[in-house]
Design an enzyme around this catalytic site. Structure first.
Site, PDB file in Angstrom:
ATOM      1  N   SER A 150      18.346  45.898  43.470  1.00 18.52           N
ATOM      2  CA  SER A 150      17.424  45.224  44.387  1.00 18.52           C
ATOM      3  C   SER A 150      17.013  43.896  43.778  1.00 18.52           C
ATOM      4  CB  SER A 150      16.169  46.083  44.587  1.00 18.52           C
ATOM      5  OG  SER A 150      15.154  45.344  45.251  1.00 18.52           O
ATOM      6  N   TYR A 204       8.448  50.300  40.791  1.00 21.09           N
ATOM      7  CA  TYR A 204       9.703  50.132  41.536  1.00 21.09           C
ATOM      8  C   TYR A 204      10.542  49.008  40.923  1.00 21.09           C
ATOM      9  CZ  TYR A 204      13.051  49.430  45.302  1.00 21.09           C
ATOM     10  OH  TYR A 204      14.225  49.292  46.020  1.00 21.09           O
TER      11      TYR A 204
HETATM   12  P1  NDP Z   1      16.213  54.685  53.325  1.00 22.42           P
HETATM   13  O1  NDP Z   1      14.864  55.239  53.056  1.00 22.42           O
HETATM   14  O2  NDP Z   1      16.626  54.462  54.722  1.00 22.42           O
HETATM   15  O3  NDP Z   1      17.330  55.589  52.609  1.00 22.42           O
HETATM   16  C1  NDP Z   1      17.108  56.169  51.343  1.00 22.42           C
HETATM   17  C2  NDP Z   1      18.140  57.257  51.145  1.00 22.42           C
HETATM   18  O4  NDP Z   1      17.986  57.774  49.806  1.00 22.42           O
HETATM   19  C3  NDP Z   1      17.949  58.413  52.110  1.00 22.42           C
HETATM   20  O5  NDP Z   1      19.207  58.853  52.563  1.00 22.42           O
HETATM   21  C4  NDP Z   1      17.298  59.492  51.244  1.00 22.42           C
HETATM   22  O6  NDP Z   1      17.725  60.772  51.680  1.00 22.42           O
HETATM   23  C5  NDP Z   1      17.925  59.161  49.893  1.00 22.42           C
HETATM   24  N1  NDP Z   1      17.155  59.710  48.765  1.00 22.42           N
HETATM   25  C6  NDP Z   1      15.904  59.364  48.359  1.00 22.42           C
HETATM   26  N2  NDP Z   1      15.531  60.135  47.333  1.00 22.42           N
HETATM   27  C7  NDP Z   1      16.559  61.007  47.101  1.00 22.42           C
HETATM   28  C8  NDP Z   1      16.764  62.062  46.194  1.00 22.42           C
HETATM   29  N3  NDP Z   1      15.816  62.424  45.307  1.00 22.42           N
HETATM   30  N4  NDP Z   1      17.940  62.739  46.223  1.00 22.42           N
HETATM   31  C9  NDP Z   1      18.897  62.387  47.131  1.00 22.42           C
HETATM   32  N5  NDP Z   1      18.763  61.406  48.027  1.00 22.42           N
HETATM   33  C10 NDP Z   1      17.591  60.727  48.013  1.00 22.42           C
HETATM   34  O7  NDP Z   1      16.265  53.303  52.501  1.00 22.42           O
HETATM   35  P2  NDP Z   1      17.455  52.281  52.157  1.00 22.42           P
HETATM   36  O8  NDP Z   1      18.696  52.630  52.849  1.00 22.42           O
HETATM   37  O9  NDP Z   1      16.888  50.926  52.337  1.00 22.42           O
HETATM   38  O10 NDP Z   1      17.574  52.530  50.590  1.00 22.42           O
HETATM   39  C11 NDP Z   1      18.800  52.769  49.932  1.00 22.42           C
HETATM   40  C12 NDP Z   1      18.725  52.149  48.543  1.00 22.42           C
HETATM   41  O11 NDP Z   1      18.597  50.735  48.674  1.00 22.42           O
HETATM   42  C13 NDP Z   1      17.547  52.595  47.693  1.00 22.42           C
HETATM   43  O12 NDP Z   1      17.997  52.766  46.361  1.00 22.42           O
HETATM   44  C14 NDP Z   1      16.567  51.419  47.786  1.00 22.42           C
HETATM   45  O13 NDP Z   1      15.731  51.349  46.680  1.00 22.42           O
HETATM   46  C15 NDP Z   1      17.544  50.276  47.849  1.00 22.42           C
HETATM   47  N6  NDP Z   1      17.085  49.009  48.399  1.00 22.42           N
HETATM   48  C16 NDP Z   1      16.511  48.918  49.637  1.00 22.42           C
HETATM   49  C17 NDP Z   1      16.134  47.684  50.148  1.00 22.42           C
HETATM   50  C18 NDP Z   1      15.479  47.512  51.486  1.00 22.42           C
HETATM   51  O14 NDP Z   1      14.801  46.498  51.710  1.00 22.42           O
HETATM   52  N7  NDP Z   1      15.660  48.434  52.415  1.00 22.42           N
HETATM   53  C19 NDP Z   1      16.381  46.448  49.395  1.00 22.42           C
HETATM   54  C20 NDP Z   1      16.979  46.666  48.099  1.00 22.42           C
HETATM   55  C21 NDP Z   1      17.330  47.879  47.643  1.00 22.42           C
HETATM   56  P3  NDP Z   1      16.823  62.109  51.721  1.00 22.42           P
HETATM   57  O15 NDP Z   1      15.394  61.696  51.884  1.00 22.42           O
HETATM   58  O16 NDP Z   1      17.394  62.856  52.894  1.00 22.42           O
HETATM   59  O17 NDP Z   1      17.097  62.787  50.423  1.00 22.42           O
HETATM   60  C1  8X3 Z   2      13.588  46.548  48.280  1.00 21.40           C
HETATM   61  C2  8X3 Z   2      13.311  45.099  48.379  1.00 21.40           C
HETATM   62  O1  8X3 Z   2      11.680  43.286  47.672  1.00 21.40           O
HETATM   63  O2  8X3 Z   2      10.821  45.129  49.023  1.00 21.40           O
HETATM   64  O3  8X3 Z   2      14.199  46.848  47.071  1.00 21.40           O
HETATM   65  O4  8X3 Z   2      11.346  45.465  46.719  1.00 21.40           O
HETATM   66  S1  8X3 Z   2      11.725  44.734  47.904  1.00 21.40           S
END
Ligand code: NDP
Ligand code: 8X3
Length: 255
Positions: free
Chosen positions: A142, A155
Site C-alpha cells: 500500500s 496499518y
Molecule cells: P476488502 O475488505 O474488500 O478485501 C479484503 C479481503 O481480505 C477479503 O476477502 C477478506 O476476506 C480478506 N481477509 C481479511 N483478513 C483475512 C484473514 N485473517 N484471513 C483470510 N482472509 C482475510 O479490501 P481490499 O480488497 O481493498 O483489500 C485487499 C488488500 O489490499 C488488503 O491487504 C489491503 O490492506 C490492501 N490495500 C487496499 C487498499 C484500498 O484502498 N482498498 C489500498 C492499498 C492496499 P474474509 O473477511 O472473508 O476473510
Molecule cells: C489503503 C490505502 O492510504 O487508505 O492501504 O491506507 S490508505
C-alpha cells in the site's frame, strides 16, 4: 507469459481486489485456488470464475491462524503439486485512532492478517512453486507502507513491513527463478473502509466523497499484467494511485 492452465492462488478473495483478481486470472485461462474466511462469499467468487470459463476451488482460510494456514496448504496440495502464481492479498485496516487511543484487538488483527499471515502463507506455498518456470509471488502492499499518516501507525507499520518482507524474499529466492513483486495501491473502492470503520457505511463513503478512486478491476488488471510478463522479467514494485490522489494527503475532491 501465457497464463492458460497456470495455477493461481489468491488469499483474501471473498471481496475487493482478491475477488476481482480471481475473475481476471480465470478469464486469462488460469486455474484458481482462492481462500478467505467467508466461505459463502468465496464460493460465489469461484462461481464467477467458472462463469468466465475458468476452474476454481474455494477453500477456507484464516491467514491469522497457523492451524488454518496448515489446513489450507494441505487442501491445496490435494488439488495441485504446483502453484505458479501466489498473490498475498488478504489483509486490511482496523480503526483510525491515534496511537494513544489505539485498541489491542485492532493492532493484533492487523499484525496477524497483513504481517504474520503474509509470512505464514508464503512459508507454506513457496515450496510448491516451480523453479525456473516463470512463477510469481506478488504481495499487496500500500502507499501506506511508503508514507505514514495520522491514525495509521499500525496499518502503515504492517504495510511497511510488507515492503521489507518482499525485499527479503526477493533476495532469499534469487537463484530459484521465482519472481517476487509488490503491488502498492492508493485509494481504491472496496470493502476496505467499511472494514476499517467497523461497518459504518457513512464514514466509509466519506473517504471517497467527490473522488474517483481506483477500482478492484484496476488492481486485477495490473496483477494479471505483472504475472504475465516474460519469465526473465521481474516487476519489483508498482505504486498505483487514482489520478485524483497525488499523495496520501493530497486528494482532489469535486465537492
Ligand atoms: P476488502 O475488505 O474488500 O478485501 C479484503 C479481503 O481480505 C477479503 O476477502 C477478506 O476476506 C480478506 N481477509 C481479511 N483478513 C483475512 C484473514 N485473517 N484471513 C483470510 N482472509 C482475510 O479490501 P481490499 O480488497 O481493498 O483489500 C485487499 C488488500 O489490499 C488488503 O491487504 C489491503 O490492506 C490492501 N490495500 C487496499 C487498499 C484500498 O484502498 N482498498 C489500498 C492499498 C492496499 P474474509 O473477511 O472473508 O476473510
Ligand atoms: C489503503 C490505502 O492510504 O487508505 O492501504 O491506507 S490508505
Amino acid at each position: 507469459m501465457d497464463l492458460r492452465h497456470r495455477w493461481v492462488l489468491i488469499t483474501g478473495a471473498s471481496s475487493g481486489f482478491g475477488a476481482a483478481a480471481a475473475v481476471a486470472f480465470a478469464r486469462a485461462g488460469a486455474r484458481l485456488i482462492i481462500g478467505a474466511r467467508r466461505l459463502d462469499r468465496l464460493e460465489r467468487v469461484a462461481q464467477s470464475c467458472r462463469d468466465v470459463g475458468g476452474e476454481a476451488h474455494a477453500l477456507p482460510l484464516d491467514v491469522g491462524s497457523s492451524e488454518s494456514v496448515g489446513e489450507f496448504a494441505a487442501a491445496v496440495r490435494n488439488r495441485t503439486s504446483n502453484v505458479d502464481i501466489l498473490v498475498n492479498n488478504a489483509g486490511g485496516a482496523h480503526g483510525l485512532e491515534p496511537v494513544v487511543d489505539g485498541k489491542d484487538a485492532d493492532w493484533e488483527a492487523m499484525v496477524q492478517a497483513n504481517f504474520l499471515g503474509l509470512l505464514r502463507v508464503t512459508r507454506a506455498i513457496v515450496p510448491l512453486m516451480p523453479r525456473d518456470a516463470g512463477a510469481s509471488l506478488i504481495n499487496i502492499g500500500s502507499i501506506a507502507g511508503h508514507t505514514a499518516y495520522e491514525g495509521g501507525a499500525a496499518y502503515c507499520g504492517v504495510k511497511a513491513a510488507e515492503r521489507s518482507i518482499t525485499q527479503a524474499l526477493r533476495l532469499e529466492l534469487n537463484g530459484t527463478g521465482i519472481r517476487v513483486s509488490s503491488l502498492d495501491p492508493g485509494m481504491a473502492l472496496s470493502e476496505f473502509s467499511l472494514v476499517r470503520f467497523k461497518g459504518d457505511q457513512v464514514r466509509a463513503d466519506a473517504v471517497y466523497r467527490g473522488v474517483q478512486p481506483l477500482t478492484p478491476e484496476d488492481i486485477a488488471e495490473t496483477l494479471v499484467w505483472m504475472a504475465s510478463r516474460p519469465a526473465h522479467v521481474n516487476i519489483d514494485e508498482i505504486v498505483i494511485k487514482p489520478t485524483d490522489q497525488a499523495a496520501v494527503h493530497k486528494v482532489r475532491r469535486r465537492v
